[in-house]
Design a protein around this motif. Structure first.
Motif, PDB file in Angstrom:
ATOM      1  N   THR A   1     -14.342  11.493   1.994  1.00  0.00           N
ATOM      2  CA  THR A   1     -13.478  10.540   1.302  1.00  0.00           C
ATOM      3  C   THR A   1     -13.937  10.389  -0.143  1.00  0.00           C
ATOM      4  OG1 THR A   1     -14.809   8.627   1.912  1.00  0.00           O
ATOM      5  CG2 THR A   1     -12.997   9.189   3.389  1.00  0.00           C
ATOM      6  N   TYR A   2     -12.974  10.068  -0.979  1.00  0.00           N
ATOM      7  CA  TYR A   2     -13.221   9.779  -2.385  1.00  0.00           C
ATOM      8  C   TYR A   2     -12.549   8.435  -2.652  1.00  0.00           C
ATOM      9  CZ  TYR A   2     -13.985  14.830  -2.721  1.00  0.00           C
ATOM     10  OH  TYR A   2     -14.435  16.106  -2.545  1.00  0.00           O
ATOM     11  N   THR A   3     -13.182   7.577  -3.421  1.00  0.00           N
ATOM     12  CA  THR A   3     -12.600   6.282  -3.750  1.00  0.00           C
ATOM     13  C   THR A   3     -12.627   6.115  -5.265  1.00  0.00           C
ATOM     14  OG1 THR A   3     -13.451   5.365  -1.689  1.00  0.00           O
ATOM     15  CG2 THR A   3     -12.764   3.799  -3.353  1.00  0.00           C
ATOM     16  N   ASP A   4     -11.489   5.700  -5.826  1.00  0.00           N
ATOM     17  CA  ASP A   4     -11.438   5.414  -7.248  1.00  0.00           C
ATOM     18  C   ASP A   4     -10.415   4.315  -7.517  1.00  0.00           C
ATOM     19  OD1 ASP A   4      -8.899   6.567  -7.241  1.00  0.00           O
ATOM     20  OD2 ASP A   4      -9.357   8.106  -8.714  1.00  0.00           O
ATOM     21  N   GLN A   5     -10.209   4.031  -8.778  1.00  0.00           N
ATOM     22  CA  GLN A   5      -9.243   3.020  -9.180  1.00  0.00           C
ATOM     23  C   GLN A   5      -8.331   3.634 -10.222  1.00  0.00           C
ATOM     24  OE1 GLN A   5     -10.916  -0.750 -10.288  1.00  0.00           O
ATOM     25  NE2 GLN A   5      -9.083  -1.371 -11.383  1.00  0.00           N
ATOM     26  N   PHE A   6      -7.044   3.397 -10.079  1.00  0.00           N
ATOM     27  CA  PHE A   6      -6.059   3.872 -11.052  1.00  0.00           C
ATOM     28  C   PHE A   6      -5.181   2.684 -11.393  1.00  0.00           C
ATOM     29  CE2 PHE A   6      -2.219   5.830 -12.612  1.00  0.00           C
ATOM     30  CZ  PHE A   6      -2.688   6.880 -13.389  1.00  0.00           C
ATOM     31  N   GLY A   7      -5.316   2.166 -12.600  1.00  0.00           N
ATOM     32  CA  GLY A   7      -4.560   0.972 -12.973  1.00  0.00           C
ATOM     33  C   GLY A   7      -4.989  -0.188 -12.101  1.00  0.00           C
ATOM     34  N   ASP A   8      -4.030  -0.825 -11.459  1.00  0.00           N
ATOM     35  CA  ASP A   8      -4.346  -1.962 -10.585  1.00  0.00           C
ATOM     36  C   ASP A   8      -4.327  -1.564  -9.104  1.00  0.00           C
ATOM     37  OD1 ASP A   8      -1.640  -1.560 -10.430  1.00  0.00           O
ATOM     38  OD2 ASP A   8      -1.090  -3.669 -10.566  1.00  0.00           O
ATOM     39  N   MET A   9      -4.580  -0.289  -8.845  1.00  0.00           N
ATOM     40  CA  MET A   9      -4.596   0.212  -7.466  1.00  0.00           C
ATOM     41  C   MET A   9      -5.973   0.792  -7.126  1.00  0.00           C
ATOM     42  SD  MET A   9      -1.516  -0.409  -6.513  1.00  0.00           S
ATOM     43  CE  MET A   9      -0.934   0.519  -5.144  1.00  0.00           C
ATOM     44  N   ARG A  10      -6.451   0.456  -5.945  1.00  0.00           N
ATOM     45  CA  ARG A  10      -7.675   1.071  -5.396  1.00  0.00           C
ATOM     46  C   ARG A  10      -7.206   2.215  -4.511  1.00  0.00           C
ATOM     47  NH1 ARG A  10     -10.727   0.624  -0.611  1.00  0.00           N
ATOM     48  NH2 ARG A  10     -12.911   1.089  -0.954  1.00  0.00           N
ATOM     49  N   ARG A  11      -7.642   3.434  -4.833  1.00  0.00           N
ATOM     50  CA  ARG A  11      -7.191   4.602  -4.089  1.00  0.00           C
ATOM     51  C   ARG A  11      -8.320   5.164  -3.244  1.00  0.00           C
ATOM     52  NH1 ARG A  11      -4.508   8.406  -8.598  1.00  0.00           N
ATOM     53  NH2 ARG A  11      -6.685   8.477  -9.191  1.00  0.00           N
ATOM     54  N   VAL A  12      -7.985   5.502  -2.007  1.00  0.00           N
ATOM     55  CA  VAL A  12      -8.924   6.168  -1.104  1.00  0.00           C
ATOM     56  C   VAL A  12      -8.279   7.493  -0.704  1.00  0.00           C
ATOM     57  CG1 VAL A  12     -10.147   6.067   1.093  1.00  0.00           C
ATOM     58  CG2 VAL A  12      -9.845   3.984  -0.259  1.00  0.00           C
TER      59      VAL A  12
ATOM     60  N   ILE B   1      -4.757  15.978   2.834  1.00  0.00           N
ATOM     61  CA  ILE B   1      -5.279  14.924   1.978  1.00  0.00           C
ATOM     62  C   ILE B   1      -4.356  13.717   2.124  1.00  0.00           C
ATOM     63  CG2 ILE B   1      -5.836  14.215  -0.374  1.00  0.00           C
ATOM     64  CD1 ILE B   1      -6.274  17.199  -0.997  1.00  0.00           C
ATOM     65  N   THR B   2      -4.927  12.602   2.553  1.00  0.00           N
ATOM     66  CA  THR B   2      -4.167  11.357   2.675  1.00  0.00           C
ATOM     67  C   THR B   2      -4.635  10.415   1.577  1.00  0.00           C
ATOM     68  OG1 THR B   2      -3.991  11.642   5.068  1.00  0.00           O
ATOM     69  CG2 THR B   2      -3.556   9.443   4.196  1.00  0.00           C
ATOM     70  N   VAL B   3      -3.695   9.901   0.827  1.00  0.00           N
ATOM     71  CA  VAL B   3      -3.998   8.964  -0.255  1.00  0.00           C
ATOM     72  C   VAL B   3      -3.469   7.600   0.158  1.00  0.00           C
ATOM     73  CG1 VAL B   3      -3.656   8.429  -2.695  1.00  0.00           C
ATOM     74  CG2 VAL B   3      -3.682  10.821  -1.930  1.00  0.00           C
TER      75      VAL B   3
ATOM     76  N   THR C   1       0.840  -1.192   0.000  1.00  0.00           N
ATOM     77  CA  THR C   1       0.000   0.000   0.000  1.00  0.00           C
ATOM     78  C   THR C   1       0.879   1.248   0.000  1.00  0.00           C
ATOM     79  OG1 THR C   1      -1.771  -1.128   1.188  1.00  0.00           O
ATOM     80  CG2 THR C   1      -1.768   1.272   1.279  1.00  0.00           C
ATOM     81  N   ALA C   2       0.607   2.140  -0.947  1.00  0.00           N
ATOM     82  CA  ALA C   2       1.329   3.409  -1.012  1.00  0.00           C
ATOM     83  C   ALA C   2       0.520   4.447  -0.245  1.00  0.00           C
ATOM     84  CB  ALA C   2       1.504   3.841  -2.463  1.00  0.00           C
ATOM     85  N   VAL C   3       1.192   5.154   0.670  1.00  0.00           N
ATOM     86  CA  VAL C   3       0.529   6.176   1.479  1.00  0.00           C
ATOM     87  C   VAL C   3       1.215   7.515   1.216  1.00  0.00           C
ATOM     88  CG1 VAL C   3      -0.110   6.905   3.806  1.00  0.00           C
ATOM     89  CG2 VAL C   3      -0.021   4.463   3.249  1.00  0.00           C
ATOM     90  N   LEU C   4       0.403   8.504   0.857  1.00  0.00           N
ATOM     91  CA  LEU C   4       0.902   9.853   0.602  1.00  0.00           C
ATOM     92  C   LEU C   4       0.056  10.847   1.373  1.00  0.00           C
ATOM     93  CD1 LEU C   4       1.023   9.341  -3.222  1.00  0.00           C
ATOM     94  CD2 LEU C   4       3.042   9.829  -1.869  1.00  0.00           C
ATOM     95  N   ARG C   5       0.687  11.919   1.846  1.00  0.00           N
ATOM     96  CA  ARG C   5      -0.060  13.000   2.500  1.00  0.00           C
ATOM     97  C   ARG C   5       0.297  14.311   1.819  1.00  0.00           C
ATOM     98  NH1 ARG C   5       1.582  10.675   7.629  1.00  0.00           N
ATOM     99  NH2 ARG C   5      -0.016   9.157   8.136  1.00  0.00           N
TER     100      ARG C   5
ATOM    101  N   ASP D   1      -7.302  14.221 -11.731  1.00  0.00           N
ATOM    102  CA  ASP D   1      -8.434  13.563 -12.417  1.00  0.00           C
ATOM    103  C   ASP D   1      -9.285  12.710 -11.484  1.00  0.00           C
ATOM    104  OD1 ASP D   1      -7.566  14.549 -14.965  1.00  0.00           O
ATOM    105  OD2 ASP D   1      -6.048  12.963 -14.985  1.00  0.00           O
ATOM    106  N   ILE D   2      -9.552  13.184 -10.293  1.00  0.00           N
ATOM    107  CA  ILE D   2     -10.373  12.440  -9.342  1.00  0.00           C
ATOM    108  C   ILE D   2     -11.803  12.928  -9.503  1.00  0.00           C
ATOM    109  CG2 ILE D   2     -10.724  11.894  -6.909  1.00  0.00           C
ATOM    110  CD1 ILE D   2      -7.661  12.738  -6.649  1.00  0.00           C
ATOM    111  N   THR D   3     -12.645  12.055 -10.030  1.00  0.00           N
ATOM    112  CA  THR D   3     -14.021  12.444 -10.339  1.00  0.00           C
ATOM    113  C   THR D   3     -15.030  11.701  -9.472  1.00  0.00           C
ATOM    114  OG1 THR D   3     -14.098  10.800 -12.088  1.00  0.00           O
ATOM    115  CG2 THR D   3     -13.451  13.027 -12.719  1.00  0.00           C
ATOM    116  N   ALA D   4     -14.563  10.909  -8.530  1.00  0.00           N
ATOM    117  CA  ALA D   4     -15.472  10.143  -7.662  1.00  0.00           C
ATOM    118  C   ALA D   4     -16.310  11.097  -6.816  1.00  0.00           C
ATOM    119  CB  ALA D   4     -14.666   9.219  -6.760  1.00  0.00           C
ATOM    120  N   GLU D   5     -17.499  10.642  -6.443  1.00  0.00           N
ATOM    121  CA  GLU D   5     -18.369  11.423  -5.569  1.00  0.00           C
ATOM    122  C   GLU D   5     -17.856  11.323  -4.134  1.00  0.00           C
ATOM    123  OE1 GLU D   5     -21.035  13.388  -6.287  1.00  0.00           O
ATOM    124  OE2 GLU D   5     -20.423  13.087  -8.373  1.00  0.00           O
TER     125      GLU D   5
END
Length: 153
Positions: free
Chosen positions: A117-128, A142-144, A80-84, A103-107
């Protein structure tokens, strides 16, 4: 009568030739090293590798020269990659600009009075993306968390 030949001249010439040869080899070695160092692609730092894993590296989005620099970047043991990120509330730095830049368009889903929170998928990663606003709403953290999707099988 002829003067006796000097004994030191041939040695001195040979030493001078060797010295010049070593200097030429040294100059060529430095030139090759400099060419390799200047022409080789820059190595990615640890922070950039985490950004790339999470799909947050600036090369992975719009080619505009705009991006946010994380204040924290780490890959956990499970991949898991964690960024702040710290963003302000102005024209140059805001949550809306951050979402648009990457390009985060999630509701959004509300997590309380000061978060969403926003949840999306980028490639083979689920991002929150967890956005936490300060008391005054003038800045946000913002924590990713980008978690690898499990392959079916």
């Amino acid at each position: 009568m002829m003067p006796a030949p000097k004994q030191g001249r041939p040695r001195r010439k040979r030493a001078l030739v060797w010295f010049l040869a070593v200097c030429v080899v040294g100059i060529v070695a430095v030139a090759v090293w400099a060419a390799v160092a200047l022409l080789a692609p820059a190595r990615e730092g640890a922070e950039e590798a985490v950004e790339r894993t999470a799909g947050m590296h600036h090369d992975q989005h719009h080619p505009e020269l705009r991006f946010y620099v994380p204040t924290y970047a780490k890959t956990e043991a499970d991949g898991t990659a964690v960024l702040r990120y710290e963003v302000g509330d102005g024209p140059d730095s805001s949550v809306a600009d951050f979402l648009r830049t990457y390009d985060i368009t999630a509701e959004p889903k509300r997590t309380g009075p000061t978060g969403e929170t926003y949840t999306d998928q980028f490639g083979d990663m689920r991002r929150v993306f967890t956005v936490t606003y300060d008391k005054h709403g003038s800045s946000a953290r913002i924590t990713v968390r980008a978690t690898p999707l499990l392959s079916p099988g």
